[in-house]
Design a protein around this motif. Structure first.
Motif, short mmCIF file in Angstrom:
data_model
loop_
_atom_site.label_atom_id
_atom_site.label_comp_id
_atom_site.label_asym_id
_atom_site.label_seq_id
_atom_site.Cartn_x
_atom_site.Cartn_y
_atom_site.Cartn_z
N ASP A 221 31.10 102.71 11.77
CA ASP A 221 32.65 102.21 12.18
C ASP A 221 31.96 100.46 13.10
O ASP A 221 30.85 101.32 14.23
N ILE A 222 32.10 99.58 12.78
CA ILE A 222 31.84 98.68 13.53
C ILE A 222 33.27 97.87 14.50
O ILE A 222 34.26 98.06 14.23
N GLY A 223 33.36 99.14 16.04
CA GLY A 223 34.19 98.33 16.58
C GLY A 223 34.12 97.55 17.84
O GLY A 223 33.23 96.63 17.69
N SER A 224 34.93 97.56 18.26
CA SER A 224 35.05 96.37 19.21
C SER A 224 34.17 96.49 20.48
O SER A 224 33.50 95.61 21.70
N ASN A 225 33.44 97.91 20.65
CA ASN A 225 33.10 97.99 22.18
C ASN A 225 31.27 98.77 21.48
O ASN A 225 30.51 97.98 21.99
N THR A 226 31.37 99.81 21.03
CA THR A 226 30.46 100.11 20.20
C THR A 226 30.93 100.33 18.59
O THR A 226 31.60 100.06 17.83
N LEU A 227 29.42 100.36 18.27
CA LEU A 227 28.72 101.17 16.40
C LEU A 227 28.57 102.02 16.34
O LEU A 227 27.74 102.79 17.15
N ARG A 228 29.01 102.73 15.72
CA ARG A 228 28.88 104.33 15.31
C ARG A 228 28.73 104.52 13.92
O ARG A 228 29.07 104.17 13.04
N LEU A 229 27.28 105.81 13.66
CA LEU A 229 27.50 105.87 12.59
C LEU A 229 27.18 107.08 12.47
O LEU A 229 26.96 108.03 13.17
N VAL A 230 27.79 108.02 11.43
CA VAL A 230 27.61 109.27 11.11
C VAL A 230 26.91 109.71 9.98
O VAL A 230 26.92 109.25 9.10
N VAL A 231 25.47 110.34 9.50
CA VAL A 231 25.44 110.74 8.41
C VAL A 231 25.48 111.85 8.12
O VAL A 231 25.42 112.92 8.52
N ALA A 232 26.22 112.44 6.68
CA ALA A 232 26.74 114.04 6.75
C ALA A 232 26.21 113.98 4.77
O ALA A 232 26.53 113.28 4.05
N ARG A 233 26.41 115.60 4.77
CA ARG A 233 27.04 115.43 3.35
C ARG A 233 27.85 116.19 3.40
O ARG A 233 28.91 116.48 3.82
N CYS A 234 28.38 115.14 2.51
CA CYS A 234 29.82 115.79 1.61
C CYS A 234 29.85 116.18 0.53
O CYS A 234 30.12 115.64 -1.02
N PRO A 235 30.18 117.54 0.91
CA PRO A 235 30.83 118.03 -0.46
C PRO A 235 31.93 117.75 -1.59
O PRO A 235 32.92 117.12 -0.33
#
Length: 492
Positions: free
Chosen positions: A13-27
């Motif tokens: 997520d490239i947001g106005s304040n913060t860039l965030r990452l989540v890495v997940a197994r997505c069943p």
């Protein structure tokens, strides 16, 4: 969870304040996430967009460096795909396309710039992730995603979105517009509160669910601050109105650096949450809510869940879902519709414009006498409060008259600000002079003399501006900003 055959995705997520990452197994198809890693960085892209309309080269370089780090983390976990979205600040940046092209070329990441409808939909997926697994979720719930550039509000019935909107009152926007001092002043707080109260009241929501979930960096940082500062139970992610008032008091008493050091927070985040606490308090007070549940999940988890449920078609499905909700809520009366152009709202706007202007103009003659330095301060505060109300009504004002009169008021406020700041510096130096040694006094007197000479020359410029200020013309200009009752409410 077992599953070397389960696909792994990285959501950014490239947001106005913060860039965030989540890495997940997505069943698929159960949609349960097995989160492998999270990361984030405060870049404040919105800061440069708010200032100039474009993403600065420094912000671009910082964002690119963070995204390259995120990609390395995704590779470490053998992520088969990287899903990246950009929201409000990037949406409105004049150089958005160039920025996204650089990311594609330099980091190898394709970024989808999504609209407010999709942002609200994906945020709801993420923020209600834990709630959706409950055997008996509440019949009605609302979700607030407090970002840097905007705040998304979503209302759901039986875990299905029934209404949503995107509001331009992100924590970064409120901070950059009103709360630039560190810590902010009482005048800053008053101006920000006036804007938020006026704006939220103007939405005219007829009903609001009693259960509110808030997500976003500022909301989660406020929870951490309250837990560490006031010893709140860490097993309950809830902030009451009283908790938020206590946080507000702390944030207005100490600088961002002091807050960060005392409570182990990022200094940049500590600075931004001054706006965050005002937004949350304003929402609770406007809609008579007692508390807010804080969700650690948000739009990045929403993206991962959309991928878990729909695979490669996640983006198209999310767009369709957002479109369906938008179409449904535009035709169905959900008792939560916004009546942005309601006649009462326009009437109240005209009244507030004029009363705030009258208050500001009431100090003009006192300032011109140059006998009371507090008069400069009070007229400056009055001008800022007038601008705060104008900010809240800007979306329904006639563009040309609004722009002209807003610039005029800003020019007066800036001139008053220079005078006031100089007065404060002179007073401070005079206090220091009384305590200074004989060897220091000569230098302090030299500074006082120089500032006093500058203040007198600036007084002449200030007087010229104020003498040119035609009260009747200013009030006519303010009236022209909002259409007369019965007219078409264009923005022409």
């Amino acid at each position: 969870m077992q599953g070397q055959n389960v696909p792994v995705c990285a959501a950014i997520d490239i947001g106005s304040n913060t860039l965030r990452l989540v890495v997940a197994r997505c069943p698929c198809p159960d949609g349960v996430l097995d989160i492998l890693e999270t990361d984030e960085a405060i870049v404040r892209i919105g800061e440069s967009v708010n200032a100039t309309g474009a993403i600065s080269s420094e912000k671009q370089a910082h964002a690119l460096s963070v995204l390259q780090r995120f990609k390395a983390l995704a590779t470490k976990h053998s992520a088969q795909t990287i899903l990246a979205i950009a929201t409000e600040a990037i949406r409105k940046a004049s150089n958005r396309d160039d920025f996204l092209t650089v990311i594609q070329q330099e980091a190898g990441i394709e970024v989808h710039c999504i609209d407010g409808d999709m942002e609200a939909t994906l945020t709801f997926y993420g923020a209600t992730y834990e709630l959706s697994k409950s055997a008996q979720p509440p019949a009605k719930v609302s979700v607030m995603d407090m970002g840097g550039g905007s705040t998304e509000l979503v209302i759901a019935k039986d875990m299905q979105i029934s209404w949503h909107t995107s509001l331009p009152i992100g924590s970064g926007v409120i901070h950059d517009r009103y709360l630039t001092a560190d810590p902010p002043t009482e005048a800053d707080r008053a101006s920000a509160r006036i804007f938020l109260h006026t704006y939220l009241t103007g939405l005219q929501l007829q009903q609001f669910p009693p259960i509110l979930f808030a997500t976003g960096g500022s909301a989660n940082t406020l929870l951490i601050l309250a837990q560490r500062a006031f010893g709140l139970d860490t097993s309950h992610a809830i902030l009451t109105h009283e908790d938020l008032v206590r946080c507000e008091g702390l944030l207005w008493a100490l600088s961002a650096e002091e807050i960060a050091q005392r409570y182990q927070l990022d200094t940049k985040r500590a600075r931004i949450i001054t706006a965050g606490v005002l937004i949350l308090l304003s929402l609770l007070e406007t809609f008579d809510l007692k508390e807010v549940h804080i969700s650690s999940y948000g739009i990045r988890e929403g993206v991962a869940l959309a991928y878990a449920r729909n695979g490669a078609q996640w983006l198209a499905e999310a767009r369709q879902q957002a479109h369906n909700v938008s179409q449904a809520t535009s035709h169905v009366n959900t008792n939560v519709e916004i009546v942005t152009y309601h006649e009462e709202f326009i009437t109240s706007g005209r009244r507030l414009f004029l009363t705030r202007a009258e208050t500001m103009l009431g100090w003009r003659d006192v300032v011109l006498k140059h006998e009371d330095s507090e008069a400069v301060h009070k007229m400056r505060v009055a001008s800022r409060r007038l601008r705060a109300v104008m900010d809240a009504y800007q979306s329904i004002c006639q563009r040309r008259p609004f722009k002209a009169v807003y610039a005029q008021i800003k020019d007066i406020a800036d001139a008053l600000g220079i005078a006031r700041d100089t007065d404060v510096m002179i007073d401070t130096l005079r206090q220091q002079l009384e305590q200074a040694s004989a060897s220091e006094q000569a230098g302090i007197r030299w500074l006082i003399d120089g500032l006093s000479e500058y203040r007198m020359s600036h007084q002449q410029l200030l007087e010229k501006r104020l003498l040119k200020l035609d009260k009747d013309a200013l009030l006519r200009s303010l009236k022209a900003c909002l259409a007369e009752e019965g007219e078409k409410h264009g923005k022409g």
